[in-house]
Design a protein around this motif. Structure first.
Motif, PDB file in Angstrom:
ATOM      1  N   GLN A   5     -36.068  -6.972 -18.613  1.00 43.91           N
ATOM      2  CA  GLN A   5     -36.685  -6.424 -17.306  1.00 43.91           C
ATOM      3  C   GLN A   5     -36.092  -7.064 -16.271  1.00 43.91           C
ATOM      4  O   GLN A   5     -35.826  -8.566 -16.360  1.00 43.91           O
ATOM      5  N   LEU A   6     -35.783  -6.724 -14.897  1.00 44.05           N
ATOM      6  CA  LEU A   6     -35.380  -7.703 -13.919  1.00 44.05           C
ATOM      7  C   LEU A   6     -36.148  -6.883 -12.666  1.00 44.05           C
ATOM      8  O   LEU A   6     -36.325  -5.567 -12.583  1.00 44.05           O
ATOM      9  N   GLN A  23     -26.910  -7.825  -8.720  1.00 42.94           N
ATOM     10  CA  GLN A  23     -27.805  -8.752  -9.336  1.00 42.94           C
ATOM     11  C   GLN A  23     -28.261  -7.751 -10.585  1.00 42.94           C
ATOM     12  O   GLN A  23     -28.549  -8.657 -11.810  1.00 42.94           O
ATOM     13  N   ALA A  24     -28.536  -6.870 -10.733  1.00 43.13           N
ATOM     14  CA  ALA A  24     -28.651  -5.703 -11.709  1.00 43.13           C
ATOM     15  C   ALA A  24     -27.740  -5.638 -12.856  1.00 43.13           C
ATOM     16  O   ALA A  24     -27.794  -5.967 -13.922  1.00 43.13           O
ATOM     17  N   ALA A  25     -26.497  -5.545 -12.269  1.00 45.52           N
ATOM     18  CA  ALA A  25     -25.086  -5.390 -13.063  1.00 45.52           C
ATOM     19  C   ALA A  25     -25.097  -6.943 -14.036  1.00 45.52           C
ATOM     20  O   ALA A  25     -25.107  -6.710 -15.274  1.00 45.52           O
ATOM     21  N   GLU A  26     -25.256  -7.723 -13.313  1.00 43.77           N
ATOM     22  CA  GLU A  26     -25.380  -9.206 -13.960  1.00 43.77           C
ATOM     23  C   GLU A  26     -26.489  -9.400 -14.888  1.00 43.77           C
ATOM     24  O   GLU A  26     -26.218  -9.715 -16.016  1.00 43.77           O
ATOM     25  N   ALA A  27     -27.738  -8.857 -14.661  1.00 43.64           N
ATOM     26  CA  ALA A  27     -28.895  -9.085 -15.406  1.00 43.64           C
ATOM     27  C   ALA A  27     -28.657  -8.212 -16.813  1.00 43.64           C
ATOM     28  O   ALA A  27     -28.702  -8.450 -17.833  1.00 43.64           O
ATOM     29  N   ARG A  68     -35.466  -1.895 -15.959  1.00 44.15           N
ATOM     30  CA  ARG A  68     -36.016  -1.970 -17.376  1.00 44.15           C
ATOM     31  C   ARG A  68     -35.380  -1.291 -18.689  1.00 44.15           C
ATOM     32  O   ARG A  68     -34.920  -0.269 -18.164  1.00 44.15           O
ATOM     33  N   LEU A  69     -35.080  -1.924 -19.569  1.00 41.48           N
ATOM     34  CA  LEU A  69     -34.469  -1.320 -20.696  1.00 41.48           C
ATOM     35  C   LEU A  69     -35.391  -1.489 -21.960  1.00 41.48           C
ATOM     36  O   LEU A  69     -35.881  -2.526 -22.331  1.00 41.48           O
ATOM     37  N   VAL A  70     -36.052  -0.194 -22.151  1.00 44.98           N
ATOM     38  CA  VAL A  70     -37.013  -0.224 -23.387  1.00 44.98           C
ATOM     39  C   VAL A  70     -36.528   0.736 -24.447  1.00 44.98           C
ATOM     40  O   VAL A  70     -36.333   1.982 -24.082  1.00 44.98           O
ATOM     41  N   GLU A  71     -36.453   0.573 -25.499  1.00 45.34           N
ATOM     42  CA  GLU A  71     -35.738   1.143 -26.579  1.00 45.34           C
ATOM     43  C   GLU A  71     -34.686   1.759 -26.162  1.00 45.34           C
ATOM     44  O   GLU A  71     -33.584   1.003 -25.888  1.00 45.34           O
ATOM     45  N   ALA A  72     -34.520   3.125 -25.957  1.00 44.63           N
ATOM     46  CA  ALA A  72     -33.140   3.735 -25.728  1.00 44.63           C
ATOM     47  C   ALA A  72     -32.883   4.231 -24.341  1.00 44.63           C
ATOM     48  O   ALA A  72     -32.348   5.327 -23.955  1.00 44.63           O
ATOM     49  N   VAL A  73     -33.797   3.663 -23.164  1.00 40.95           N
ATOM     50  CA  VAL A  73     -33.871   4.108 -21.833  1.00 40.95           C
ATOM     51  C   VAL A  73     -33.769   3.141 -20.911  1.00 40.95           C
ATOM     52  O   VAL A  73     -34.443   2.009 -21.065  1.00 40.95           O
ATOM     53  N   LEU A  74     -32.925   3.192 -20.091  1.00 39.75           N
ATOM     54  CA  LEU A  74     -32.554   2.311 -18.918  1.00 39.75           C
ATOM     55  C   LEU A  74     -33.444   2.964 -17.949  1.00 39.75           C
ATOM     56  O   LEU A  74     -32.766   3.999 -17.435  1.00 39.75           O
ATOM     57  N   ARG A  75     -34.284   2.292 -17.102  1.00 41.96           N
ATOM     58  CA  ARG A  75     -35.117   2.878 -16.150  1.00 41.96           C
ATOM     59  C   ARG A  75     -35.052   2.158 -15.004  1.00 41.96           C
ATOM     60  O   ARG A  75     -35.171   0.751 -14.873  1.00 41.96           O
ATOM     61  N   VAL A  76     -34.673   2.703 -13.713  1.00 41.38           N
ATOM     62  CA  VAL A  76     -34.744   1.886 -12.458  1.00 41.38           C
ATOM     63  C   VAL A  76     -35.633   2.505 -11.512  1.00 41.38           C
ATOM     64  O   VAL A  76     -35.663   3.680 -11.441  1.00 41.38           O
ATOM     65  N   GLU A  77     -36.594   1.405 -11.121  1.00 40.54           N
ATOM     66  CA  GLU A  77     -37.660   2.058 -10.112  1.00 40.54           C
ATOM     67  C   GLU A  77     -37.366   1.300  -8.763  1.00 40.54           C
ATOM     68  O   GLU A  77     -37.172  -0.083  -8.721  1.00 40.54           O
TER      69      GLU A  77
END
Length: 145
Positions: A5-6, A23-27, A68-77
């Motif tokens: 998570q970032l 910042q997101a790409a780096e994380a 957030r990366l959880v299981e097989a999903v990358l979620r952006v909020e």
């Protein structure tokens, strides 16, 4: 796959878009996962569109972003202080903007927006695996002008 998570809080200025994207790409690349470059580039574009909309419509104040990366999903909020939910529209051929949510819809597996006590949250999900029953779910109606 472990959860990653970032969280960022950014001023609602045009520089927030570049900062959030970098910042997101780096994380994401630092999470030491097997995400390919295409997923990272897609996430960068989705982040750019969602943060741009937040900056454009939030006025002054802060914009927050969570990736957030959880299981097989990358979620952006992305959250901002405007209570007005985005409504995708069909821009005419001469419009210089208005295509961001169409890009988000085309690049992600699910996206939407919902009110929060302090404004709204716009989100998008990129599924890292798809099966034969894979469906695209959209929770924002498309409007014709």
């Amino acid at each position: 796959m472990a959860a990653h998570q970032l969280n960022l809080s950014l001023p609602a200025t045009p520089t927030a878009v570049t900062s959030a994207r970098h910042q997101a790409a780096e994380a994401i690349q630092g999470w030491e996962t097997d995400l390919d470059d295409e997923v990272v580039h897609t996430a960068e574009l989705v982040i750019s569109e969602l943060v741009t909309n937040a900056v454009r419509y939030a006025g002054c104040g802060q914009v927050s972003m969570e990736v957030r990366l959880v299981e097989a999903v990358l979620r952006v909020e992305v959250c901002d202080s405007s209570p007005v939910l985005p409504r995708p529209d069909f821009p005419d051929e001469h419009s210089e903007n208005g295509r961001g949510l169409f890009l988000v819809a085309a690049l992600t597996d699910r996206y939407g927006a919902e009110p929060t006590p302090t404004g709204k949250r716009c989100w998008a999900e990129i599924a890292l695996t798809t099966g034969p029953d894979h469906e695209i779910a959209v929770s924002l109606p498309l409007q014709r002008s």
